[in-house]
Design a protein around this motif. Structure first.
Motif, PDB file in Angstrom:
ATOM      1  N   TRP A 118      -7.995  19.987  40.914  1.00 39.92           N
ATOM      2  CA  TRP A 118      -6.614  19.537  40.723  1.00 39.92           C
ATOM      3  C   TRP A 118      -6.454  18.508  39.610  1.00 39.92           C
ATOM      4  O   TRP A 118      -5.464  18.541  38.865  1.00 39.92           O
ATOM      5  CB  TRP A 118      -6.076  18.975  42.032  1.00 39.92           C
ATOM      6  CG  TRP A 118      -6.755  17.726  42.517  1.00 39.92           C
ATOM      7  CD1 TRP A 118      -7.842  17.655  43.334  1.00 39.92           C
ATOM      8  CD2 TRP A 118      -6.397  16.373  42.204  1.00 39.92           C
ATOM      9  NE1 TRP A 118      -8.195  16.349  43.557  1.00 39.92           N
ATOM     10  CE2 TRP A 118      -7.312  15.543  42.874  1.00 39.92           C
ATOM     11  CE3 TRP A 118      -5.399  15.787  41.434  1.00 39.92           C
ATOM     12  CZ2 TRP A 118      -7.272  14.158  42.789  1.00 39.92           C
ATOM     13  CZ3 TRP A 118      -5.343  14.407  41.340  1.00 39.92           C
ATOM     14  CH2 TRP A 118      -6.268  13.609  42.021  1.00 39.92           C
ATOM     15  N   TYR A 119      -7.399  17.584  39.466  1.00 39.47           N
ATOM     16  CA  TYR A 119      -7.228  16.534  38.464  1.00 39.47           C
ATOM     17  C   TYR A 119      -7.333  17.086  37.047  1.00 39.47           C
ATOM     18  O   TYR A 119      -6.659  16.605  36.123  1.00 39.47           O
ATOM     19  CB  TYR A 119      -8.221  15.391  38.693  1.00 39.47           C
ATOM     20  CG  TYR A 119      -9.656  15.819  38.873  1.00 39.47           C
ATOM     21  CD1 TYR A 119     -10.512  15.946  37.790  1.00 39.47           C
ATOM     22  CD2 TYR A 119     -10.166  16.078  40.144  1.00 39.47           C
ATOM     23  CE1 TYR A 119     -11.841  16.334  37.961  1.00 39.47           C
ATOM     24  CE2 TYR A 119     -11.483  16.468  40.324  1.00 39.47           C
ATOM     25  CZ  TYR A 119     -12.313  16.596  39.227  1.00 39.47           C
ATOM     26  OH  TYR A 119     -13.628  16.998  39.414  1.00 39.47           O
ATOM     27  N   LEU A 122      -4.017  18.810  36.374  1.00 43.22           N
ATOM     28  CA  LEU A 122      -2.979  17.834  36.048  1.00 43.22           C
ATOM     29  C   LEU A 122      -3.069  17.407  34.586  1.00 43.22           C
ATOM     30  O   LEU A 122      -2.046  17.325  33.878  1.00 43.22           O
ATOM     31  CB  LEU A 122      -3.098  16.603  36.942  1.00 43.22           C
ATOM     32  CG  LEU A 122      -2.453  16.635  38.322  1.00 43.22           C
ATOM     33  CD1 LEU A 122      -2.631  15.286  39.009  1.00 43.22           C
ATOM     34  CD2 LEU A 122      -0.978  16.972  38.234  1.00 43.22           C
ATOM     35  N   ILE A 123      -4.278  17.135  34.127  1.00 41.49           N
ATOM     36  CA  ILE A 123      -4.464  16.704  32.736  1.00 41.49           C
ATOM     37  C   ILE A 123      -4.039  17.799  31.771  1.00 41.49           C
ATOM     38  O   ILE A 123      -3.344  17.548  30.769  1.00 41.49           O
ATOM     39  CB  ILE A 123      -5.942  16.312  32.500  1.00 41.49           C
ATOM     40  CG1 ILE A 123      -6.298  15.080  33.326  1.00 41.49           C
ATOM     41  CG2 ILE A 123      -6.199  16.055  31.013  1.00 41.49           C
ATOM     42  CD1 ILE A 123      -7.775  14.711  33.299  1.00 41.49           C
ATOM     43  N   LEU A 191      -3.465  19.435  45.498  1.00 43.50           N
ATOM     44  CA  LEU A 191      -3.417  17.976  45.455  1.00 43.50           C
ATOM     45  C   LEU A 191      -3.780  17.403  46.819  1.00 43.50           C
ATOM     46  O   LEU A 191      -3.314  17.901  47.845  1.00 43.50           O
ATOM     47  CB  LEU A 191      -2.017  17.508  45.058  1.00 43.50           C
ATOM     48  CG  LEU A 191      -1.556  17.840  43.636  1.00 43.50           C
ATOM     49  CD1 LEU A 191      -0.080  17.494  43.471  1.00 43.50           C
ATOM     50  CD2 LEU A 191      -2.377  17.099  42.607  1.00 43.50           C
ATOM     51  N   LEU A 212       2.080   8.984  43.171  1.00 42.97           N
ATOM     52  CA  LEU A 212       1.811   8.959  41.729  1.00 42.97           C
ATOM     53  C   LEU A 212       3.098   8.939  40.916  1.00 42.97           C
ATOM     54  O   LEU A 212       3.178   8.263  39.880  1.00 42.97           O
ATOM     55  CB  LEU A 212       0.964  10.178  41.331  1.00 42.97           C
ATOM     56  CG  LEU A 212      -0.496  10.178  41.790  1.00 42.97           C
ATOM     57  CD1 LEU A 212      -1.179  11.474  41.383  1.00 42.97           C
ATOM     58  CD2 LEU A 212      -1.248   8.982  41.211  1.00 42.97           C
ATOM     59  N   ILE A 267       3.476  17.235  34.033  1.00 39.45           N
ATOM     60  CA  ILE A 267       2.838  16.760  35.266  1.00 39.45           C
ATOM     61  C   ILE A 267       3.733  17.043  36.467  1.00 39.45           C
ATOM     62  O   ILE A 267       3.257  17.394  37.553  1.00 39.45           O
ATOM     63  CB  ILE A 267       2.524  15.258  35.156  1.00 39.45           C
ATOM     64  CG1 ILE A 267       1.454  15.015  34.096  1.00 39.45           C
ATOM     65  CG2 ILE A 267       2.071  14.695  36.499  1.00 39.45           C
ATOM     66  CD1 ILE A 267       1.197  13.550  33.799  1.00 39.45           C
ATOM     67  N   SER A 270       3.151  20.448  37.943  1.00 42.88           N
ATOM     68  CA  SER A 270       1.931  20.510  38.761  1.00 42.88           C
ATOM     69  C   SER A 270       2.123  19.801  40.093  1.00 42.88           C
ATOM     70  O   SER A 270       1.523  20.176  41.104  1.00 42.88           O
ATOM     71  CB  SER A 270       0.756  19.883  38.005  1.00 42.88           C
ATOM     72  OG  SER A 270       0.303  20.748  36.979  1.00 42.88           O
TER      73      SER A 270
END
Length: 400
Positions: A118-119, A122-123, A191, A212, A267, A270
């Motif tokens: 997931w990270y 996101l990027i 997430l 976030l 973002i 996502s």
């Protein structure tokens, strides 16, 4: 009494009052429309729209409905921040919807086809949105193409690119037009729930996206108001020629602003699709409303990153509430109509603030500044004459 007047004349307080007035008037107009359609159920319908999850029968149902609203508030807040950030720099990022689509495209492709966590998704979503935003920024900076025109065009371009990319057999469900479920294809791309997940144990869509998004809102507020970088961006928005004269790189600032706005919107996509709340439809022919709803949240929040937090939740709440009314009598789009009225009324926020200030001055007995100006001019003239006499005396002394 002075403290009270000081509070009433505070611009931030006036913005809050103006926003609340827009909400009340928007709801009143919506209620009138409901009365025209069917007077007997208008009161119940407007109550359902306002209360949303509170109208559910049981406690568990209320908590789950609240979780769903929060899950959709996070991407809406990110789109609102995208528009708010650019607007503070003098740019109207109506292309947030296209940047949102770019984020959904790359985020889902990375999750479903590439199998990334997931990270990383996101990027990559942020990068995709930033690239689309930078295209509008480049056209604005070097070819003076209005960002509204290029943004609208990119909205449709990215819609069909996203449909094409996600229409791949590896990411699309063969039996339906929707993409594969992330939860069933790549659980590492979902997430994590975080602390909020423990408060909503019966709702897996409540994730760290909510926390976030709030952190992003605070960060954007700090950048714009407390940093040199934010000052340069705002200065460029006020007057790019003056910014250039002051040594700022105005073209670079325009591109960077729209790139950051694009990253926020990317973002946001996502934050919705990587929760498993819903899938992307590869046959849709309309631009997602999330990017345009962000405009409502931005202006209702008083063009303040912190204000957009509450405005985004309110807009999403009445949208979800509109889906709960009796559809055999009223159209579910009535909540969108109310939002539209609120947006329209937000255009009169400065008028409301001016009227409020005028009213306060009339109560407090405003001072006629014309006489004060005349006195200042007389003082300046007297001072100039005295300086001239001193200069003559000094020169006379030196000659002697």
């Amino acid at each position: 009494m002075k403290e009270k007047n000081k509070l009433l004349k505070n611009p931030s307080f006036q913005a809050i009052i103006a926003s609340l007035l827009c909400i009340v008037l928007g709801l009143l107009i919506g209620y009138i429309v409901l009365m025209i359609i069917n007077p007997s159920g208008a009161a119940g319908a407007i109550k359902t729209i306002l209360l949303n999850f509170l109208t559910r029968s049981s406690g568990l149902a209320k908590v789950k409905a609240l979780g769903n609203t929060l899950a959709k508030t996070a991407p809406l807040l990110m789109c609102a921040l995208s528009i708010c950030f650019c607007y503070k720099v003098g740019l109207f990022n109506i292309g947030a919807a296209g940047q949102y689509e770019a984020g959904a495209c790359i985020g889902l492709f990375s999750a479903l086809v590439l199998g990334l966590p997931w990270y990383i998704c996101l990027i990559l979503s942020a990068i995709a949105g930033a690239i689309v935003g930078a295209v509008s920024g480049f056209l604005k900076a070097y070819r003076n193409v209005n960002e509204v025109i290029s943004g609208i065009m990119l909205n449709w371009i990215m819609l069909y690119i996203t449909n094409t990319v996600l229409g791949n057999e590896k990411s699309k469900d063969i039996a339906s037009p929707y993409t594969l479920k992330v939860s069933a294809t790549n659980k590492s791309a979902l997430l994590p729930s975080g602390i909020l997940g423990k408060l909503f144990p019966n709702n897996n869509t409540v994730t760290i996206a909510i926390s976030l998004s709030v952190i992003f809102a605070v960060a954007i507020w700090i950048i714009l108001t407390k940093t040199k970088f934010g000052y340069e961006l705002r200065a460029t928005g006020f007057n790019k020629d003056a910014a250039k004269y002051a040594g700022m790189k105005e073209k670079k600032n325009i591109i960077v602003t729209l790139a950051i706005g694009g990253a926020l919107a990317g973002i946001g996509a996502s934050f919705l699709y990587l929760t498993g709340y819903q899938e992307w439809s590869t046959t849709q022919t309309s631009v997602p409303a999330m990017g345009f709803n962000g405009i409502a949240a931005t202006f209702l929040g008083g063009l303040n990153p912190l204000g957009t937090i509450f405005a985004s939740f309110f807009i999403q709440s009445i949208t979800d509430g509109g889906a709960l009314i009796d559809k055999s009598v009223y159209p579910s789009q009535i909540s969108d109509l109310i939002s539209s009225f609120i947006i329209y009324l937000c255009g009169f926020v400065f008028f409301f603030k001016h009227a409020f200030t005028t009213y306060l001055n009339s109560k407090g007995g405003p001072v006629d500044t014309r006489f004060a100006a005349d006195d200042d001019n007389k003082n300046n003239i007297a001072l100039s004459e005295k300086e001239s006499e001193d200069l003559e005396t000094k020169d006379g002394g030196e000659e002697k």
